[in-house]
Write a protein that holds these residues in place. Structure first.
Motif, PDB file in Angstrom:
ATOM      1  N   ILE B  21      64.913  12.553  -8.922  1.00  0.00           N
ATOM      2  CA  ILE B  21      64.187  13.250  -7.854  1.00  0.00           C
ATOM      3  C   ILE B  21      64.046  12.360  -6.639  1.00  0.00           C
ATOM      4  CG2 ILE B  21      61.948  14.208  -7.232  1.00  0.00           C
ATOM      5  CD1 ILE B  21      63.327  15.973  -9.039  1.00  0.00           C
ATOM      6  N   TRP B  22      63.765  11.075  -6.907  1.00  0.00           N
ATOM      7  CA  TRP B  22      63.587  10.125  -5.806  1.00  0.00           C
ATOM      8  C   TRP B  22      64.870   9.336  -5.614  1.00  0.00           C
ATOM      9  CZ3 TRP B  22      58.148   8.080  -7.525  1.00  0.00           C
ATOM     10  CH2 TRP B  22      57.197   9.041  -7.134  1.00  0.00           C
ATOM     11  N   ASP B  80      62.405  12.180   2.524  1.00  0.00           N
ATOM     12  CA  ASP B  80      62.497  12.473   1.086  1.00  0.00           C
ATOM     13  C   ASP B  80      61.794  13.760   0.697  1.00  0.00           C
ATOM     14  OD1 ASP B  80      60.721  11.842  -1.682  1.00  0.00           O
ATOM     15  OD2 ASP B  80      62.896  11.562  -1.826  1.00  0.00           O
ATOM     16  N   LEU B  81      60.833  14.186   1.518  1.00  0.00           N
ATOM     17  CA  LEU B  81      60.085  15.394   1.148  1.00  0.00           C
ATOM     18  C   LEU B  81      61.012  16.591   1.072  1.00  0.00           C
ATOM     19  CD1 LEU B  81      56.849  15.253   3.325  1.00  0.00           C
ATOM     20  CD2 LEU B  81      57.136  14.612   0.939  1.00  0.00           C
ATOM     21  N   LYS B  82      60.766  17.458   0.092  1.00  0.00           N
ATOM     22  CA  LYS B  82      61.632  18.624  -0.041  1.00  0.00           C
ATOM     23  C   LYS B  82      61.055  19.843   0.660  1.00  0.00           C
ATOM     24  CE  LYS B  82      63.676  16.956  -4.279  1.00  0.00           C
ATOM     25  NZ  LYS B  82      63.143  15.616  -4.001  1.00  0.00           N
ATOM     26  N   HIS B  83      59.799  19.752   1.041  1.00  0.00           N
ATOM     27  CA  HIS B  83      59.164  20.894   1.705  1.00  0.00           C
ATOM     28  C   HIS B  83      58.569  20.375   3.009  1.00  0.00           C
ATOM     29  CE1 HIS B  83      56.862  24.874   0.704  1.00  0.00           C
ATOM     30  NE2 HIS B  83      58.083  25.112   1.110  1.00  0.00           N
ATOM     31  N   TYR B  86      55.607  21.282   5.565  1.00  0.00           N
ATOM     32  CA  TYR B  86      54.218  21.288   5.154  1.00  0.00           C
ATOM     33  C   TYR B  86      53.638  19.882   5.000  1.00  0.00           C
ATOM     34  CZ  TYR B  86      55.104  26.172   4.313  1.00  0.00           C
ATOM     35  OH  TYR B  86      55.429  27.494   4.474  1.00  0.00           O
TER      36      TYR B  86
ATOM     37  N   CYS C  89      52.333  22.570  -1.010  1.00  0.00           N
ATOM     38  CA  CYS C  89      53.222  21.578  -1.608  1.00  0.00           C
ATOM     39  C   CYS C  89      54.135  20.986  -0.558  1.00  0.00           C
ATOM     40  CB  CYS C  89      54.045  22.242  -2.708  1.00  0.00           C
ATOM     41  SG  CYS C  89      55.276  21.165  -3.419  1.00  0.00           S
ATOM     42  N   ILE C  90      54.233  19.659  -0.533  1.00  0.00           N
ATOM     43  CA  ILE C  90      55.108  19.027   0.454  1.00  0.00           C
ATOM     44  C   ILE C  90      56.431  18.603  -0.174  1.00  0.00           C
ATOM     45  CG2 ILE C  90      53.175  18.210   1.816  1.00  0.00           C
ATOM     46  CD1 ILE C  90      53.590  15.448   0.600  1.00  0.00           C
ATOM     47  N   GLY C  91      56.564  18.824  -1.475  1.00  0.00           N
ATOM     48  CA  GLY C  91      57.824  18.483  -2.130  1.00  0.00           C
ATOM     49  C   GLY C  91      57.992  16.994  -2.324  1.00  0.00           C
ATOM     50  N   CYS C  92      56.904  16.266  -2.547  1.00  0.00           N
ATOM     51  CA  CYS C  92      57.023  14.812  -2.691  1.00  0.00           C
ATOM     52  C   CYS C  92      57.564  14.420  -4.052  1.00  0.00           C
ATOM     53  CB  CYS C  92      55.687  14.132  -2.452  1.00  0.00           C
ATOM     54  SG  CYS C  92      54.490  14.400  -3.769  1.00  0.00           S
ATOM     55  N   GLY C  93      57.423  15.296  -5.047  1.00  0.00           N
ATOM     56  CA  GLY C  93      57.995  15.008  -6.364  1.00  0.00           C
ATOM     57  C   GLY C  93      57.124  14.157  -7.269  1.00  0.00           C
ATOM     58  N   PRO C 106      62.170  21.014  -8.800  1.00  0.00           N
ATOM     59  CA  PRO C 106      62.084  21.325  -7.373  1.00  0.00           C
ATOM     60  C   PRO C 106      62.820  22.624  -7.086  1.00  0.00           C
ATOM     61  CG  PRO C 106      63.676  19.569  -7.758  1.00  0.00           C
ATOM     62  CD  PRO C 106      63.195  20.011  -9.106  1.00  0.00           C
ATOM     63  N   GLY C 110      62.110  24.321  -1.682  1.00  0.00           N
ATOM     64  CA  GLY C 110      61.468  23.067  -1.275  1.00  0.00           C
ATOM     65  C   GLY C 110      60.229  22.711  -2.068  1.00  0.00           C
ATOM     66  N   TYR C 111      59.463  23.706  -2.484  1.00  0.00           N
ATOM     67  CA  TYR C 111      58.232  23.386  -3.220  1.00  0.00           C
ATOM     68  C   TYR C 111      58.582  23.148  -4.689  1.00  0.00           C
ATOM     69  CZ  TYR C 111      58.782  28.391  -3.989  1.00  0.00           C
ATOM     70  OH  TYR C 111      59.288  29.624  -4.270  1.00  0.00           O
TER      71      TYR C 111
END
Lengths: 751, 313, 177
Positions: B21-22, B80-83, B86, C89-93, C106, C110-111
């Motif tokens: 994921i990272w 890195d954020l996927k969203h 927000y 959710c910012i999708g930080c994981g 994921p 994105g969320y």
């Protein structure tokens, strides 16, 4: 090597329809226009349409839920339906994948030959395609007689074509489901009890005290209500005895698992019969009152002791006795499951006879917890003239062989299509509906030669399955979610009917099977057999005859009727005449003896795998219906390819690791077109390997299924034919492993 | 034999067969964060000790790197954020139980702090610098007057920043490789070591470098000590912990870890720094470069290896 | 109110119906799954044991994913159901890293997404889609605080286990053995 009929992969004409299709709702494309596409929708905002599933033959009734935008969201079971009890199996739940599959056949196709001799499919209009089929049917009728037009059929699509064929004057049809699947049990149980087992099987599993499974892998075969009933049986503490060389899922939930050596089941059954008779555990009342031939049976099994069977089957004598006693203790509430895919070694009708005899000795027929007395609703036929009498039928194709076959034999239909085999009655053309012959039947060489020999093949299918590659005309059918079909009236404890109505309009240019058959029929002048405009008229008329209506059925989906044939079970000491020669349950079969077959089963040894070879055993996975669903996106997500199960000792010997890809070669030097992944597992014996059937697709247009896994069918070249009813025993094939890609695979055009 | 497998076709992108994921953004950020923490801590430390004049590079010049590096780190994190749209939700709430939340707020505080620190020295470093606005000049004067207080605040936040990069990972006890409380102090010490290395590299004052090298040697020794205990802890732990350790003791990360991180990133530069202290001539950029490289590699390896380890299946 | 699920391993056949039903009910994108089946084979032929487990998010009482979420998107809703508010959710994981059961993924949007115990159905008094579709009737759902709920009755008189109890998460999925 060029043949007259090249296997054509449907490669041209995919229309831009895919761009409009809605594959995964979560895709951003539609989110802005329709936020509902992303989030789950409450049932209150969905409209249900009555249907019954066609993903397999169980035909569970359910509701197709459609949202406000007209998209089918999900299919859920009808709680009034005894086939499903409100719960569909994974294939049924994944049925939406069949509707949304972007690889579906979209337009009619006609095979053309270019000036340089190469062949290809071109898009055609419905009129063109239907005209061509009708023209060919007329030609065959004129030149050879209508009987020379054969049909390979299965399910509803096959049934519409069968009606067309019968009206046209031919009864030369065969279902793979008979000779390549359940045929032996039909013939065996009919000869013993005078009744077919039928579908769904009349096994009273939910109330049984002892369930005996001979090779039957309930739980991996998702025969919906049976899996549910087996689960209920587990809750009730029933004893479950599974006889299987493999540690199947059923074996994993069983009280006793008998890890039998493959091909020796008859010996075990005879030993059980011996124990029941000589330890006086059999159901004396039932045997005395209802059976014929007990003395011959007793004499026959005199020396077939558990010790004798141990040497053959690898099952300890103590276990044979213990399980026989368990069955006897539970009798008559015992289900010796007749099985379904029973074409194993060529003596399968005899093995099924042994199972029927065992059932009779336990008195496990017509009693609670055994085989109940099923009843089906008789749906009146829509007014039509009687079918014309053909000069010869599928029976005559057998040329005197297989006297106890109760339906057409697919292999014989193939052979009758090949002139050089010199059959008295020749078949010159085929219709195919609802079955993927190249993967469903063994011995691909025979199929290819037959396909090459006939003058014309028309295939009706929803997907570009391998069989379409051999067609002259491909007719795209709409899926079961987009059409009306025959009223379902299968046998059960309580007679019932189910409605199928369309939940959505047919996608692309596909059409329902009834429409295709009607259009061809009308072009053949058979208007009398198609005295309606829309099939819903037929259904409405039939339903009204039964005391209901299309309107009512649309609201309820399934309707039950009171039994007319009497109670579900035989009464205590009730007089009953069985539909056999002697009027009794024939432990000694008069039918068999009349035709020169062993009247009581005899164990025959079958060939064992040579050194370095392993017996190929195949079966099902609960999330697939063989090759039919390999491309279905929802079900492909669950299982995208098969693997070959190898015992760890064997894996060590060959240096095989989990996930390693190998090609398989069989005893006749046939090689799989694609490699298959190895699964190293203790669940399989060291002398066998196991694969799930239906993978290794070679049609590139099946974008997800192409090349995934290997086809076990390619390894089945040795067919052991059952002399009693023509069943094609397929478990006498042995494979070895090839760790490197064999040269032959590179060259040949595998189709 | 025990065989366990998914039989429903589970093969989620970036989750199976092991987590991914990272990607590089996270270890890069951890490295940059640790680097900034080290620089800022020692800047504050020497101001508090009153040794400003002797440690010019530490106190004035090195801290210029800090805000640059912190902003780069923040960019990497954002990337890195996927969203992404927000991301601002991070700053709408304070969640004490979430190390990631601490990180967000700590960065929010320390980045402007470091900028203020640098700004307060602008006129000393660049005499021609002019703030132009009156209120800025007054602010600058106020900062210079309260520099010691600011130094204390910065030191505390630098420690939080340094430790949090380790605690962030060790809070995830679902990743057996990270499930150890040694990770926090280890990352802190490593971060401080990289900060010292960067400062040593840009310092032109030999005496300053000597002082910093001595401190750095202690930190490297502590780091090695912690690494040994890290592995001892794993090997004495549960099966998943032992498997995690085995990734480094014969598994796929053995060479990269022991050669790049331990040998080249810690032991070799320590030897070189010792030689330098004893008077041998060593090109002054080599030890700091190796330490920085080792620190970066360490974080890359830890993040990747940690995601490979899992609790079940 | 404490929602929980009991899964009877003596009956599960690993058919994957729960997986497909969840997919069609919740629009799970292809390639992702909120629940899955694990098969466990132990022993040596012919002394073998077979277990199928239908697994999903355990909606833990002591959920690490809720603790580590920096924005509070991952939260506990009514009945202890763990949910993710999509636009917080910012999708930080972080939550994905923190789950010992690897239950989260994921979403392409994105969320972060996972099993929601079909809260949109539970709110209306229905069962989650997987529970309602299971052909072996091996999934039981309900309120643990209600002694007459399906799940409470299933747990009564049966031995059960949870997955990875040593992780300290107090999962609410009970496997009847």
């Amino acid at each position: 090597m060029k043949t007259r009929r090249d296997f054509l992969r449907i490669s041209t004409v995919g229309v831009g329809a895919t761009a409009l299709g809605l594959n995964a709702f979560g895709k951003g494309k539609f989110k802005w226009f329709d936020p509902e596409a992303d989030e789950p929708v409450s049932d209150e905002d969905l409209t249900p349409y009555a249907t019954y599933c066609e993903v397999c033959f169980w035909k569970c009734a359910g509701w197709a839920y459609v949202d406000k935008a007209g998209r089918i969201r999900k299919v859920v079971g009808n709680s009034d339906d005894p086939h499903s009890n409100g719960r569909l199996c994974p294939r049924g739940t994944g049925g939406v994948g069949m509707y949304y599959d972007e690889d579906r056949l979209k337009t009619p196709l006609i095979r053309e030959t270019k000036s340089d001799g190469s062949q290809y499919f071109r898009k055609a209009s419905w009129d063109e395609a239907l005209d061509l089929v009708a023209k060919k049917m007329k030609e065959v009728k004129e030149n050879y007689g209508p009987e020379a037009f054969g049909l390979f059929n299965h399910g509803n699509p096959g049934a519409h074509l069968e009606h067309l064929l019968r009206a046209y004057g031919s009864e030369s049809n065969a279902e793979p489901a008979f000779a390549n699947c359940r045929g032996p049990r039909s013939s065996a149980y009919f000869s013993t009890f005078g009744a077919y087992i039928g579908s769904p099987e009349n096994t009273d599993i939910r109330d049984t005290e002892c369930l005996v499974l001979i090779g039957s892998h309930i739980g991996e075969n998702m025969h919906n209500s049976q899996v549910q009933e087996m689960s209920a049986a587990i809750d009730n503490g029933a004893t479950i005895i599974t006889v299987d060389p493999r540690f199947s899922t059923a074996a994993g939930h069983s009280t006793h698992w008998l890890p039998i050596k493959p091909s020796t089941d008859i010996a075990l059954l005879l030993a059980w019969i011996h124990v029941l008779i000589y330890e006086e555990l059999y159901n004396k009342k039932f045997v005395d009152k209802y059976t014929f031939g007990f003395d011959q049976l007793k004499e026959h099994v005199k020396n077939m002791t558990p010790e004798w069977a141990y040497g053959i089957t690898d099952i300890e004598p103590a276990m044979i006795r213990e399980t026989a006693r368990a069955m006897a203790g539970a009798a008559p509430a015992v289900v010796v499951h007749p099985g379904r895919h029973t074409v194993w070694y060529g003596d399968d009708t005899q093995r099924e006879r042994a199972m029927a005899i065992l059932t009779a000795l336990l008195g496990a027929w017509g009693k609670r917890g055994s085989l109940y007395l099923p009843e089906a609703v008789s749906v009146p036929k829509f007014p039509q003239p009687g079918y014309p009498e053909p000069e010869w039928t599928w029976k005559d194709l057998n040329e005197g062989k297989f006297p106890l076959a109760t339906m057409g034999i697919t292999t014989e239909l193939l052979k009758a299509s090949i002139p050089r085999l010199g059959y008295k009655h020749q078949v010159k053309a085929w219709l195919v509906g609802g079955t993927n012959l190249p993967l469903a039947m063994p011995d691909k060489k025979l199929f290819k030669e037959a396909a090459d020999s006939v003058e014309f093949i028309a295939v009706m299918d929803t997907m570009p399955m391998e069989v379409t590659g051999y067609a002259d005309v491909v007719l795209p059918e709409a899926t079961y979610l987009e059409r009306y079909d025959f009223i379902r009236a299968a046998q059960n404890r309580v007679p019932n009917i189910a409605l199928r109505m369309p939940a959505a309009k047919p996608k692309y240019e596909s059409k329902p099977g009834w429409w295709i058959a009607k259009q061809i029929g009308e072009r053949l002048g058979l208007h009398d057999f198609y005295n309606y405009d829309d099939f819903s008229e037929v259904i409405d008329w039939q339903l009204k005859q039964l005391g209901t209506s299309l309107e009512e059925m649309k609201k309820i989906g399934v309707k039950s009727f009171p039994r007319k044939s009497g109670p579900l079970y035989l009464g205590e000491n009730e007089d009953f005449t069985f539909n056999t020669n002697t009027g009794k349950v024939e432990l000694y079969s008069v039918d068999f003896s009349d035709h020169g077959f062993d009247p009581i089963p005899v164990y025959k040894k079958h060939p064992e795998p040579p050194q370095n070879f392993y017996r190929l055993i195949y079966g099902r996975a609960p999330m697939h219906t063989f090759s039919r669903t390999s491309n279905n996106h929802n079900l492909w997500d669950l299982m995208s390819e098969n693997s070959v199960w190898v015992n760890p000792k064997v894996a060590d010997l060959w240096g095989l690791k989990r996930g390693q890809k190998v090609w398989l070669k069989n005893q006749d030097d046939a090689v799989t077109s694609f490699p298959v992944a190895v699964r190293v597992t203790e669940r399989i014996r060291w002398d066998s390997v196991y694969m799930v059937h239906g993978f290794g697709h070679s049609d590139k247009k099946l974008s997800r299924a192409f090349g995934r896994g290997a086809s076990d069918e390619e390894m089945i070249t040795n067919v052991m034919v059952d002399p009693v009813m023509g069943g094609t025993g397929m478990r006498g094939n042995f494979i070895t492993f090839l760790k490197e890609k064999p040269a032959s695979v590179e060259k040949e055009d595998k189709a | 034999m025990n065989e366990e497998l998914f039989v429903s076709g589970r093969n989620i992108p970036n989750i199976d067969p092991y987590l991914n994921i990272w990607h590089w953004q996270i270890p890069l950020y951890l490295f940059l964060g640790g680097l900034a923490a080290g620089i800022l801590f020692f800047a504050g430390f020497f101001v508090v000790r009153g040794k400003e004049k002797k440690m010019q590079a530490t106190v004035k010049w090195a801290p210029i790197i800090a805000p640059i590096v912190l902003i780069l780190g923040l960019i990497a994190l954002f990337w890195d954020l996927k969203h992404k749209l927000y991301f601002w939700q991070l700053y709408t709430t304070i969640r004490l139980e979430s190390p990631m939340g601490w990180g967000a707020w700590t960065l929010m505080i320390i980045t402007p702090l470091s900028m203020i620190w640098v700004a307060s020295y602008m006129k000393e470093m660049f005499p021609w610098w002019d703030w132009k606005f009156n209120f800025l000049n007054r602010f600058e004067a106020w900062i210079i007057k309260n520099r010691k207080g600011l130094a204390w605040v910065m030191m505390i936040y630098a420690i939080i920043l340094g430790v949090y990069t380790g605690i962030l990972l060790s809070a995830f006890n679902a990743r057996p490789l990270w499930n150890t409380s040694i990770l926090g102090p280890l990352f802190l010490v490593s971060g401080f070591s990289t900060g010292l290395a960067a400062t040593i590299w840009i310092s032109k004052d030999a005496k300053e470098r000597k002082i910093l090298s001595r401190i750095d040697l202690i930190f490297i020794a502590v780091e090695l000590f912690l690494i040994v205990h890290l592995f001892m802890g794993f090997l004495a732990g549960s099966q998943t912990a032992i498997e995690a350790a085995n990734l480094f003791l014969g598994g796929q990360f053995t060479v990269s870890f022991w050669v790049f991180v331990v040998l080249l990133g810690l032991i070799f530069p320590a030897v070189l720094e010792t030689l330098e202290l004893w008077g041998f001539h060593v090109p002054k950029w080599i030890p700091p470069f190796l330490i920085l490289f080792g620190g970066l590699m360490f974080r890359f390896i830890m993040v990747e290896a940690g995601q490979i380890t899992r609790y079940l299946y | 109110m404490r929602y929980a699920m009991a899964i009877d391993t003596k009956k599960c056949v690993g058919c994957g119906d729960c997986v497909v039903a969840c997919q069609t009910e919740n629009n799970v994108p292809h390639g992702y799954c909120r629940d899955w089946i694990v098969e466990n084979v132990s022993g040596t032929y012919p002394s073998l044991d077979l277990e199928f487990r239908s697994e999903r998010c355990n909606h833990c009482d002591n959920a690490p994913c809720v603790r580590c979420c920096p924005t509070g998107a991952s939260h506990k809703a009514e009945g202890g159901i763990v949910l993710v508010t999509h636009d917080k959710c910012i999708g930080c994981g972080a939550c994905i890293q923190s789950c010992p059961y690897d239950a989260r993924y994921p979403h392409p949007e994105g969320y972060v997404d996972k099993c929601t115990f079909c809260i949109h159905r539970v709110e209306k008094g229905q069962n989650p889609a997987c529970v309602d579709v299971c052909p072996t009737h091996c999934l039981h759902f309900g309120d643990l605080d209600d002694p007459n709920s399906d799940v409470s009755l299933a747990l009564k008189d049966r031995k059960w286990k949870v997955l990875a109890p040593e992780a300290g998460t107090k999962p609410q999925l009970y496997y009847l053995i």
